[in-house]
Design a protein around this motif. Structure first.
Motif, short mmCIF file in Angstrom:
data_model
loop_
_atom_site.label_atom_id
_atom_site.label_comp_id
_atom_site.label_asym_id
_atom_site.label_seq_id
_atom_site.Cartn_x
_atom_site.Cartn_y
_atom_site.Cartn_z
N LEU A 128 0.84 -1.21 0.00
CA LEU A 128 0.00 0.00 0.00
C LEU A 128 0.87 1.25 0.00
CD1 LEU A 128 -2.86 -0.72 2.56
CD2 LEU A 128 -3.12 -0.22 0.12
N TYR A 129 1.90 1.22 0.82
CA TYR A 129 2.78 2.38 0.96
C TYR A 129 3.44 2.76 -0.36
CZ TYR A 129 7.23 4.69 2.19
OH TYR A 129 8.33 5.50 2.24
N ILE A 130 4.07 1.78 -1.03
CA ILE A 130 4.81 2.13 -2.24
C ILE A 130 3.85 2.46 -3.39
CG2 ILE A 130 5.19 -0.18 -3.23
CD1 ILE A 130 8.17 0.92 -3.70
N GLN A 131 2.67 1.90 -3.33
CA GLN A 131 1.63 2.26 -4.29
C GLN A 131 1.32 3.75 -4.17
OE1 GLN A 131 -1.24 -0.74 -3.51
NE2 GLN A 131 -2.22 -0.57 -5.52
N MET A 132 1.16 4.21 -2.94
CA MET A 132 0.80 5.62 -2.70
C MET A 132 1.95 6.56 -2.99
SD MET A 132 -1.35 5.59 0.79
CE MET A 132 -2.88 4.65 0.85
N ILE A 133 3.13 6.18 -2.55
CA ILE A 133 4.24 7.13 -2.57
C ILE A 133 4.97 7.14 -3.91
CG2 ILE A 133 6.28 5.84 -1.75
CD1 ILE A 133 5.04 8.87 0.11
N ALA A 134 4.93 6.02 -4.63
CA ALA A 134 5.66 5.97 -5.90
C ALA A 134 4.75 5.59 -7.07
CB ALA A 134 6.82 4.98 -5.80
N GLY A 135 3.45 5.47 -6.81
CA GLY A 135 2.51 5.21 -7.89
C GLY A 135 2.70 3.86 -8.58
N ILE A 136 3.22 2.89 -7.85
CA ILE A 136 3.43 1.56 -8.45
C ILE A 136 2.20 0.69 -8.22
CG2 ILE A 136 4.84 -0.54 -8.36
CD1 ILE A 136 7.16 1.31 -7.42
N ASP A 137 1.53 0.33 -9.31
CA ASP A 137 0.36 -0.53 -9.19
C ASP A 137 0.80 -1.98 -9.02
OD1 ASP A 137 -1.68 1.31 -9.32
OD2 ASP A 137 -1.61 1.36 -11.52
N SER A 138 0.12 -2.69 -8.19
CA SER A 138 0.41 -4.11 -7.98
C SER A 138 1.91 -4.36 -7.77
CB SER A 138 -0.10 -4.93 -9.18
OG SER A 138 0.04 -6.30 -8.89
N PRO A 139 2.49 -3.71 -6.76
CA PRO A 139 3.94 -3.84 -6.53
C PRO A 139 4.36 -5.30 -6.32
CG PRO A 139 2.85 -2.76 -4.68
CD PRO A 139 1.85 -2.84 -5.77
N ARG A 140 5.50 -5.65 -6.92
CA ARG A 140 6.04 -7.00 -6.78
C ARG A 140 6.74 -7.14 -5.43
NH1 ARG A 140 10.02 -6.08 -11.39
NH2 ARG A 140 9.89 -4.12 -10.26
N VAL A 141 6.34 -8.14 -4.67
CA VAL A 141 6.87 -8.32 -3.33
C VAL A 141 7.83 -9.50 -3.30
CG1 VAL A 141 6.29 -8.89 -0.93
CG2 VAL A 141 4.79 -7.37 -2.26
N GLY A 142 9.05 -9.27 -2.83
CA GLY A 142 10.03 -10.34 -2.65
C GLY A 142 10.30 -10.56 -1.18
N LEU A 143 10.60 -11.80 -0.82
CA LEU A 143 10.94 -12.14 0.56
C LEU A 143 12.46 -12.30 0.61
CD1 LEU A 143 10.12 -13.13 3.43
CD2 LEU A 143 9.85 -15.41 2.44
N LEU A 144 13.12 -11.47 1.39
CA LEU A 144 14.59 -11.50 1.43
C LEU A 144 15.07 -12.80 2.08
CD1 LEU A 144 17.19 -10.00 0.80
CD2 LEU A 144 17.01 -8.85 3.00
N SER A 145 15.83 -13.58 1.29
CA SER A 145 16.31 -14.86 1.80
C SER A 145 17.70 -15.15 1.22
CB SER A 145 15.31 -15.95 1.45
OG SER A 145 15.68 -17.17 2.07
N VAL A 146 18.13 -16.39 1.34
CA VAL A 146 19.51 -16.72 0.93
C VAL A 146 19.55 -17.49 -0.39
CG1 VAL A 146 20.42 -16.66 3.27
CG2 VAL A 146 19.48 -18.80 2.38
N GLY A 147 18.44 -17.53 -1.10
CA GLY A 147 18.40 -18.20 -2.39
C GLY A 147 17.00 -18.10 -2.94
N GLU A 148 16.87 -18.18 -4.25
CA GLU A 148 15.55 -18.01 -4.84
C GLU A 148 14.64 -19.22 -4.66
OE1 GLU A 148 16.04 -16.77 -8.88
OE2 GLU A 148 17.24 -15.03 -8.28
N GLU A 149 15.25 -20.40 -4.60
CA GLU A 149 14.45 -21.62 -4.50
C GLU A 149 13.62 -21.60 -3.22
OE1 GLU A 149 17.73 -21.43 -4.50
OE2 GLU A 149 18.35 -22.08 -6.50
N GLU A 150 12.45 -22.22 -3.29
CA GLU A 150 11.53 -22.18 -2.15
C GLU A 150 12.12 -22.80 -0.88
OE1 GLU A 150 7.55 -23.42 -2.52
OE2 GLU A 150 7.06 -21.89 -4.01
N GLY A 151 12.96 -23.80 -1.06
CA GLY A 151 13.49 -24.49 0.10
C GLY A 151 14.57 -23.71 0.83
#
Lengths: 331, 331
Positions: free
Chosen positions: B164-187
């Motif tokens: 919601l925040y980045i939508q309002m402040i930077a006008g990004i619709d449907s912002p892509r959300v990433g979860l910061l981790s140590v590798g892209e794979e789900e495991g």
């Protein structure tokens, strides 16, 4: 020492590891030997093309399989018993090698090392110690990814093992150890760091300077920075991305501002990026396993591999593992 | 809206906050008002010197005490009930203010906000969302230090609130959300991120792209990056230290290589550092408290304060908190 290199794993083509192995012959003393492990049908022509006399100076050990960079580590090792990585670490277990080097999947290499070599006596969990180049000299950061669910006793041992490591590799006496946290004050941090701080404070074997923050990596305040493997891995990859981003951004700006000096500007940007180049440091030891194990960046080139051999020889000849066992037994 | 500014807290002299408050008057619409909170004996001469007509446009509220940057937050708030920070947040609680801004101790400001304003209905833990400038546009990172012992449900809510925040402040619709981790794979990841991933995957309100790594901050792969406050705070401070280190290193090299162009080179280095300048973004909202609360960097200058007022007005007028409550009630 006999140093084994996994010729298959890595993002770069196998030629990089072959060239690295050939180049590393310069580093060998009487009795030292390099062993390349991997698919011999693919490796022989590469060796042949680079140095037809290779069989006199390099040993080649065949391994029919290979662990992919993206494969789930434990499953890959189980389903591919003849992978270059498994063959490499089993050779070390059986006394045919004194050190193992791989640029393949870090997760798989850590798993194979733990599976075949086991831990050093007294070590709770092995940790990867990486040297971060800074303008104030190198900083050893441990752990950067072997152990993402750390306990205070693990971080405590990382402090001890990394102190020995940076002492040997960079000649720093009584290295200053910082605990990576969110503020310098003792009360700052999460449960893990607060409990670790209590352990480090009371241990006379550690030259502990207290909590440090993210910015201290570049501030010259400590020589060793201890953190859990999740935080360390995030930080490591962030630094990689950021050097590129800042240096390239600056490069674009300067190229636009002074097109005539494009060469000089590009040279400086390349030089700053190379200051942070993992290839110069040649891989990070997995401290705490019963053997010398050097983890290389996936994209390591021949320099990266050669420097990993340098680190392996250095740590092996200075008997880091014997010193770790002796230090931990003083508890 | 009535926007309150803590005139006392921060590493910069009070003049920075006074000048910021005066400059921020440009941003006000009919009915908006700025209120400076702090020691009026010290603030009046500063206001007087900058603009003798200040009482017509700025309100001054006296607070006799001040929380130091290094004081333990909760103890400081308890022992100094008349600190500028406490007075500020109590005024907001009592309906005298619609937003609070401080460049003082982040820990104390978060504690005061939670103590006096409480949480929004449905929110488990407030989180600080910071905008990181990159060449691909801003990335909102949450949490960067409010909550160092996170649960999966906290990270889940950070994903929702920061979207919601980045939508309002930077006008990004449907912002892509990433979860910061140590590798892209789900495991890949630690217990916290693995369990959070399961929550985010199943929530249709989040445009979840999966795990991301440290390098993705600069890669343009996501608009929102979710992490626990310990990791986020380490990353934030690392970035600050690193921009300086890389840009200054490059500057030194180029100055030596082409002394005649010193001006241009220095300008570019300054410009690249300023791309990452927190003052341009003007503070980070503490998302999830019952009120608009903007946390400024301790070293904020007048631009930083003015921009914080901009963010406060923007989020207040777009009713971010009403939207957070409504979004969370859809669970």
């Amino acid at each position: 020492m006999r140093v084994g290199i996994d010729a298959m794993g890595g993002d770069a083509p196998a030629q990089a590891r072959v060239d690295g192995a050939l180049a590393a012959r310069d580093l060998l003393a009487e009795g030292d030997r390099i062993v390349l492990v991997g698919n011999s049908e693919r490796l022989q022509p590469l060796l042949e093309a680079s140095d037809p006399a290779w069989p006199e100076t390099i040993d080649l050990r065949h391994a029919s399989e290979e662990v992919g960079m993206q494969e789930p580590p434990v499953e890959a090792l189980r389903s591919k018993p003849d992978s270059s990585m498994s063959v490499l670490t089993r050779m070390q277990r059986d006394g045919e090698l004194d050190a193992s080097i791989s640029a393949g999947s870090t997760g798989a290499f850590v798993a194979a090392s733990q599976m075949y070599l086991r831990r050093l006596r007294g070590v709770h969990r092995p940790g990867i110690a990486i040297l971060t180049p800074t303008f104030h000299g190198p900083v050893a950061m441990c752990d950067v990814g072997a152990n993402v669910n750390c306990r205070p006793s693990h971080l405590h041992q990382y402090a001890l093992m990394s102190s020995l490591y940076i002492q040997m590799i960079a000649g720093i006496d009584s290295p200053r150890v910082g605990l990576l946290s969110v503020g310098e004050e003792e009360g700052k941090g999460n449960e893990l760091t607060k409990r670790t701080l209590e352990l480090l404070k009371c241990d006379p074997r550690v030259n502990f300077i207290g909590n440090v923050e993210g910015r201290d990596v570049f501030g010259g305040t400590c020589d060793v920075m201890v953190c859990d493997g999740f935080v360390g891995n995030v930080v490591l990859k962030l630094m990689e991305g950021m050097v590129q981003s800042v240096a390239m951004g600056l490069l674009e700006m300067l190229k636009a501002a002074m097109p005539a000096q494009e060469q000089t500007v590009q040279g400086a940007a390349r030089s700053i990026i190379s200051r942070y180049d993992f290839n110069d440091y040649g891989g990070a030891p997995l401290l705490g396993v019963n053997g010398i194990v050097i983890i290389c960046h996936g994209a390591s080139d021949n320099r990266g591999i050669k420097n990993a051999v340098r680190v392996a020889l250095d740590l092996g000849k200075r008997q880091i593992n014997e010193k770790i066992i002796s230090m931990l037994s003083q508890e």
